[in-house]
Scaffold this active site. Structure first.
Site, PDB file in Angstrom:
ATOM      1  N   GLU A  74       1.656  -9.100  11.639  1.00 56.33           N
ATOM      2  CA  GLU A  74       1.197  -8.800  10.202  1.00 56.33           C
ATOM      3  C   GLU A  74       2.763  -8.074   9.579  1.00 56.33           C
ATOM      4  O   GLU A  74       3.013  -8.724   8.540  1.00 56.33           O
ATOM      5  CB  GLU A  74       0.434  -7.367  10.362  1.00 56.33           C
ATOM      6  CG  GLU A  74       0.221  -7.053   8.814  1.00 56.33           C
ATOM      7  CD  GLU A  74      -0.789  -5.824   8.828  1.00 56.33           C
ATOM      8  OE1 GLU A  74      -1.053  -5.239  10.051  1.00 56.33           O
ATOM      9  OE2 GLU A  74      -1.449  -5.448   7.686  1.00 56.33           O
TER      10      GLU A  74
ATOM     11  N   ASP B 269       0.758  -1.316  -0.054  1.00 56.57           N
ATOM     12  CA  ASP B 269      -0.133  -0.147  -0.148  1.00 56.57           C
ATOM     13  C   ASP B 269       0.781   1.228  -0.074  1.00 56.57           C
ATOM     14  O   ASP B 269       0.787   2.258  -0.861  1.00 56.57           O
ATOM     15  CB  ASP B 269      -0.899   0.106   1.266  1.00 56.57           C
ATOM     16  CG  ASP B 269      -1.798  -1.292   1.204  1.00 56.57           C
ATOM     17  OD1 ASP B 269      -1.805  -2.039   0.425  1.00 56.57           O
ATOM     18  OD2 ASP B 269      -2.736  -1.217   2.269  1.00 56.57           O
TER      19      ASP B 269
HETATM   20  C1  2M8 Z   1      -3.281  -4.098   3.536  1.00 64.22           C
HETATM   21  O1  2M8 Z   1      -4.175  -3.598   2.861  1.00 64.22           O
HETATM   22  C2  2M8 Z   1      -5.544  -3.119   3.209  1.00 64.22           C
HETATM   23  C3  2M8 Z   1      -6.142  -2.502   2.101  1.00 64.22           C
HETATM   24  O2  2M8 Z   1      -6.195  -3.396   0.909  1.00 64.22           O
HETATM   25  C4  2M8 Z   1      -5.484  -2.034   4.452  1.00 64.22           C
HETATM   26  O3  2M8 Z   1      -4.399  -1.507   4.528  1.00 64.22           O
HETATM   27  O4  2M8 Z   1      -6.551  -1.625   4.817  1.00 64.22           O
HETATM   28  C5  2M8 Z   1      -2.034  -4.548   2.752  1.00 64.22           C
HETATM   29  O5  2M8 Z   1      -0.747  -5.133   3.525  1.00 64.22           O
HETATM   30  C6  2M8 Z   1      -2.537  -5.773   1.744  1.00 64.22           C
HETATM   31  O6  2M8 Z   1      -1.502  -6.270   1.081  1.00 64.22           O
HETATM   32  C7  2M8 Z   1      -3.215  -6.958   2.554  1.00 64.22           C
HETATM   33  O7  2M8 Z   1      -3.608  -7.667   1.550  1.00 64.22           O
HETATM   34  C8  2M8 Z   1      -4.327  -6.486   3.578  1.00 64.22           C
HETATM   35  C9  2M8 Z   1      -4.970  -7.494   4.257  1.00 64.22           C
HETATM   36  O8  2M8 Z   1      -3.948  -8.218   5.065  1.00 64.22           O
HETATM   37  O9  2M8 Z   1      -3.685  -5.438   4.488  1.00 64.22           O
END
Ligand code: 2M8
Length: 414
Positions: free
Chosen positions: A387, A153
Site C-alpha cells: 500500500e 487520512d
Molecule cells: C485509506 O483510508 C481508509 C479510510 O477511508 C482507512 O484507512 O480505513 C486511505 O489511504 C485512502 O486514501 C484509501 O482510499 C483507502 C483504501 O485504500 O485507505
C-alpha cells in the site's frame, strides 16, 4: 467489485476503484466498466460519489452501521455507502480508460465510447456537487470535512485541524485494521476517536450538505482535492467536446480555471508550495507534504510549476540521499514531522507516483513522468504491491496486494 485490498479494505473505495479501472481496462474494458456500475450506482441524489460502497463483509471498522447513512435522504435506496467523498480523480481515470479501450480497437473501442457517453452526465453531476456543496463561497477551493475525504487520512497537514477536536465521550474502537497491519504503520486510537467524532457530527445533521459546515469541527480548504478537480474538469471538458456537449465543455473549463486559480493563490511565496486553508482559524496552514506540489497536478503557471518540480525532484524530496528510489515520500525525510513507516506521515505511495506521472504527461513533462515510472516500477518489482513503502529501505508496508499499487504496475507495463 475490486476491493481496495484483500483484507484491510474489503469494500470498494471511490478513488481506489477509479484508478483500478484504468489497470483493468488493459485486461478487459468490459470488466473495467463493471467497477463503474458500482461507483455510479452509489451516486447520491445530490451528485456526490460516496467514498466507500460497502460489500457484504463485516470485517471493517467503521462499517455501514457506524456511518449511520441510513438516515441520509440523498443516499440511493438499497446501497450501503459512507457519507463523505474522496478526491475527484474519476474523470481523469475515465478519460484514460477510454483511451486504452480505443487503442484496442473493435469491440473494446465501441464499449469504451458507449461508456463514455453514459459517464459524462454522471461526472458532470459529481463535479457540480463538488462546486455547489464544497465551494460555497465560490472561491474555487474545495472544502473537506474529514481527513478521510482527502484520501491522505492522517497526513500531518491535518494535525492543526484535528488538534482542536475534543472528544468528550470516547467510543469503543474495534480496530479491525490492526489485525492486518502493524499498529506502528496505522493511525493511532486518538486519531480514530476524532475520525468517529466527525462522523457523529455529520449524522447529527443527517449528512445534509447545507447543515454540515455549521456543526463540523473540521473545515479544510484542501488544495490537493482542488487540483484534482481542476485536472478532472479538464478531462471532462475534453470528453464533453467529443460527445458534442459544448455547454458542458465550457462549464467544466470554467470550473477547472476557477480551481486552478485557487490552487495557485494558495502558494506560499517563501516555500513555493501550495497550502491548505483552515476555515475555523481563518488562515492557510504551512505543513509541507506531497499535497504542497498540487500545481504539478493541475498546472496553470509555468513559473510555479517549474519551481515545484525543482523542489520535488531535489534533495529534500525525490532526490534525498537516504531515499532508496527517487520517488516522493508523503513528507520530506528532512522534516521533523516525518515518520517513514507511518501511513500518510512519511511513506512513499505508489498511487501518488502514478498520479503525478500521469499529470506530468498531460502537461508535456515526459522527463518527470518517465522518471516516476521507472523508479515506481523498480519499487514494485518486489511484487508485494505494498500500500505504501518505507522511503529509505523500500520495505512494503500497510496492506500487501493493494489494488491501486498493482494498477500502477499494470498501467506502466502495458
Ligand atoms: C485509506 O483510508 C481508509 C479510510 O477511508 C482507512 O484507512 O480505513 C486511505 O489511504 C485512502 O486514501 C484509501 O482510499 C483507502 C483504501 O485504500 O485507505
Amino acid at each position: 467489485m475490486v476491493t481496495a485490498a484483500p483484507h484491510l479494505y474489503p469494500h470498494q473505495w471511490s478513488w481506489d476503484a477509479a484508478f483500478v479501472s484504468v489497470g483493468l481496462a488493459h485486461l478487459s474494458v468490459a470488466r473495467a466498466i463493471v467497477e463503474w456500475d458500482t461507483i455510479f450506482g452509489a451516486q447520491w441524489a445530490t451528485g456526490m460519489l460516496p467514498h466507500i460502497v460497502f460489500a457484504d463483509e463485516p470485517d471493517y471498522f467503521p462499517g455501514f452501521g457506524v456511518w449511520g447513512t441510513e438516515i441520509a435522504a440523498a443516499r440511493p435506496d438499497g446501497v450501503e455507502s459512507s457519507g463523505i467523498c474522496q478526491p475527484p480523480v474519476h474523470a481523469l481515470c475515465i478519460e484514460q480508460l477510454v483511451a486504452i479501450g480505443r487503442a484496442q480497437g473493435g469491440e473494446a473501442a465501441e464499449r469504451a465510447d458507449a461508456f463514455m457517453a453514459d459517464a459524462v452526465p454522471r461526472l458532470a453531476r459529481w463535479h457540480a456537487w463538488m462546486s455547489r456543496a464544497r465551494d460555497r463561497e465560490g472561491i474555487g477551493l474545495v472544502e473537506i470535512h474529514h481527513g478521510w475525504e482527502s484520501g491522505m487520512d492522517n497526513s500531518p497537514r491535518f494535525d492543526p485541524f484535528y488538534e482542536r477536536i475534543e472528544v468528550a465521550t470516547p467510543k469503543a474502537l474495534p480496530r479491525t485494521d490492526l489485525k492486518y497491519a502493524d499498529a506502528s504503520e496505522r493511525p493511532s486510537d486518538r486519531e480514530y476517536q476524532r475520525y468517529i467524532h466527525l462522523i457523529d457530527q455529520m449524522i447529527a445533521v443527517e449528512f445534509e450538505d447545507d447543515r454540515i459546515p455549521a456543526v463540523i469541527d473540521f473545515r479544510c480548504g484542501d488544495v490537493f482535492m482542488t487540483a484534482s478537480l481542476a485536472a478532472s474538469a479538464e478531462a471532462l471538458a475534453r470528453m464533453a467536446d467529443e460527445t458534442g456537449d459544448a455547454d458542458l465543455a465550457a462549464t467544466e473549463r470554467a470550473r477547472a480555471e476557477h480551481a486552478r486559480t485557487a490552487v495557485l493563490a494558495s502558494v506560499d511565496p517563501t516555500t513555493g508550495l501550495c497550502r491548505d486553508y483552515d476555515y475555523h482559524a481563518g488562515h492557510h496552514t504551512d505543513v509541507a507534504s506531497i499535497a504542497g506540489f498540487s500545481a504539478l497536478i493541475c498546472g496553470g503557471d509555468d513559473a510555479v510549476v517549474a519551481r515545484q518540480r525543482a523542489i520535488l525532484t531535489g534533495p529534500q524530496w525525490m532526490g534525498h540521499p537516504d531515499n532508496r528510489y527517487p520517488l516522493p515520500p508523503s513528507i520530506s525525510l528532512d522534516d521533523p514531522a516525518c515518520r517513514p513507516r507511518e501511513y500518510w506521515r512519511g511513506p512513499v505511495w505508489p498511487i501518488m507516483n502514478w498520479l503525478f506521472a500521469h499529470c506530468a504527461l498531460q502537461q508535456g513533462d515526459t522527463a518527470l513522468a518517465s522518471g516516476l515510472r521507472e523508479a515506481g516500477l523498480a519499487q514494485l518489482a518486489d511484487e508485494e504491491f505494498g500500500e505504501y513503502y518505507e522511503p529509505r529501505t523500500g520495505e512494503p508496508l500497510g496492506s500487501h496486494q493493494q489494488s491501486w499499487s498493482a494498477m500502477a504496475a499494470l498501467d506502466w507495463l502495458t
